[in-house]
Design a protein around this motif. Structure first.
Motif, PDB file in Angstrom:
ATOM      1  N   THR A 169     -17.220  19.797 -32.877  1.00  0.00           N
ATOM      2  CA  THR A 169     -16.693  19.439 -33.875  1.00  0.00           C
ATOM      3  C   THR A 169     -16.805  18.268 -34.515  1.00  0.00           C
ATOM      4  O   THR A 169     -16.882  17.525 -35.471  1.00  0.00           O
ATOM      5  CB  THR A 169     -15.215  19.921 -33.653  1.00  0.00           C
ATOM      6  N   THR A 201     -18.336  16.603 -37.666  1.00  0.00           N
ATOM      7  CA  THR A 201     -17.656  15.875 -38.707  1.00  0.00           C
ATOM      8  C   THR A 201     -17.865  14.191 -38.653  1.00  0.00           C
ATOM      9  O   THR A 201     -17.209  13.585 -39.153  1.00  0.00           O
ATOM     10  CB  THR A 201     -16.217  16.133 -38.499  1.00  0.00           C
ATOM     11  N   SER A 244     -13.486  14.836 -42.916  1.00  0.00           N
ATOM     12  CA  SER A 244     -12.777  15.941 -42.463  1.00  0.00           C
ATOM     13  C   SER A 244     -12.166  15.800 -41.181  1.00  0.00           C
ATOM     14  O   SER A 244     -12.558  16.145 -40.065  1.00  0.00           O
ATOM     15  CB  SER A 244     -13.452  17.350 -42.407  1.00  0.00           C
ATOM     16  N   ALA A 255     -10.431  19.410 -39.238  1.00  0.00           N
ATOM     17  CA  ALA A 255     -11.163  20.336 -38.630  1.00  0.00           C
ATOM     18  C   ALA A 255     -11.213  19.432 -36.859  1.00  0.00           C
ATOM     19  O   ALA A 255     -10.813  20.387 -36.057  1.00  0.00           O
ATOM     20  CB  ALA A 255     -12.708  20.214 -38.885  1.00  0.00           C
ATOM     21  N   SER A 285      -9.454  21.187 -33.538  1.00  0.00           N
ATOM     22  CA  SER A 285     -10.165  21.629 -32.457  1.00  0.00           C
ATOM     23  C   SER A 285      -9.562  21.197 -31.152  1.00  0.00           C
ATOM     24  O   SER A 285      -9.842  21.611 -30.147  1.00  0.00           O
ATOM     25  CB  SER A 285     -11.410  20.540 -32.559  1.00  0.00           C
ATOM     26  N   ALA A 313     -11.232  25.349 -36.106  1.00  0.00           N
ATOM     27  CA  ALA A 313     -12.255  24.243 -36.526  1.00  0.00           C
ATOM     28  C   ALA A 313     -13.276  24.746 -37.284  1.00  0.00           C
ATOM     29  O   ALA A 313     -13.903  24.425 -38.172  1.00  0.00           O
ATOM     30  CB  ALA A 313     -12.569  23.319 -35.313  1.00  0.00           C
ATOM     31  N   ARG A 348     -12.446  25.854 -40.674  1.00  0.00           N
ATOM     32  CA  ARG A 348     -12.167  24.897 -41.591  1.00  0.00           C
ATOM     33  C   ARG A 348     -13.490  24.130 -42.046  1.00  0.00           C
ATOM     34  O   ARG A 348     -13.656  23.749 -43.117  1.00  0.00           O
ATOM     35  CB  ARG A 348     -11.566  23.620 -40.803  1.00  0.00           C
ATOM     36  N   LEU A 349     -14.770  24.531 -41.018  1.00  0.00           N
ATOM     37  CA  LEU A 349     -15.934  23.741 -41.345  1.00  0.00           C
ATOM     38  C   LEU A 349     -16.709  24.725 -41.880  1.00  0.00           C
ATOM     39  O   LEU A 349     -17.936  24.355 -42.532  1.00  0.00           O
ATOM     40  CB  LEU A 349     -16.664  23.232 -40.093  1.00  0.00           C
TER      41      LEU A 349
END
Length: 108
Positions: free
Chosen positions: A52, A56, A61, A64, A68, A78, A81-82
């Motif tokens: 994660t 990112t 972000s 996320a 995680s 996560a 969100r991603l």
């Protein structure tokens, strides 16, 4: 293998291993299941966090990244969100009478 695929696998292993560990604790509490499941769960948890953060690294972000760290389901959160936005079916909107109206709110 892409980073998203690694995150998908790690998130699934993280959640499944937690369920297996909890089922073991609530039933027979076999030491062999705990000694195998604990490190597997821990490794999947750490891989989810690391992947994660790598995904990112160039993005702002932080949501996320924070998600995680949630034990057990952090990788799944996560991943959600991603996940890129897709142009799937539009959500149903409620009409004035409270019924679902699939065309309400759509622009022509």
């Amino acid at each position: 293998m892409s980073s998203m695929k690694v995150l998908r696998i790690a998130a699934g292993v993280e959640a499944a291993s937690l369920l297996a560990l909890m089922a073991n604790v609530l039933t027979i509490h076999a030491a062999s299941v705990s000694s195998l499941g604990g490190p597997v769960h821990g490794a999947a948890y750490l891989i989810s966090i690391a992947v994660t953060f790598s995904l990112t690294a160039t993005d702002a972000s932080t949501g996320a990244r924070a998600l995680s760290f949630v034990p057990g389901i952090g990788g799944m959160l996560a991943l959600r969100r991603l996940r890129p936005c897709h142009s799937g079916p539009r959500h149903l909107h409620r009409s004035a009478r409270g019924r679902s109206d699939p065309v309400a709110g759509l622009s022509p």
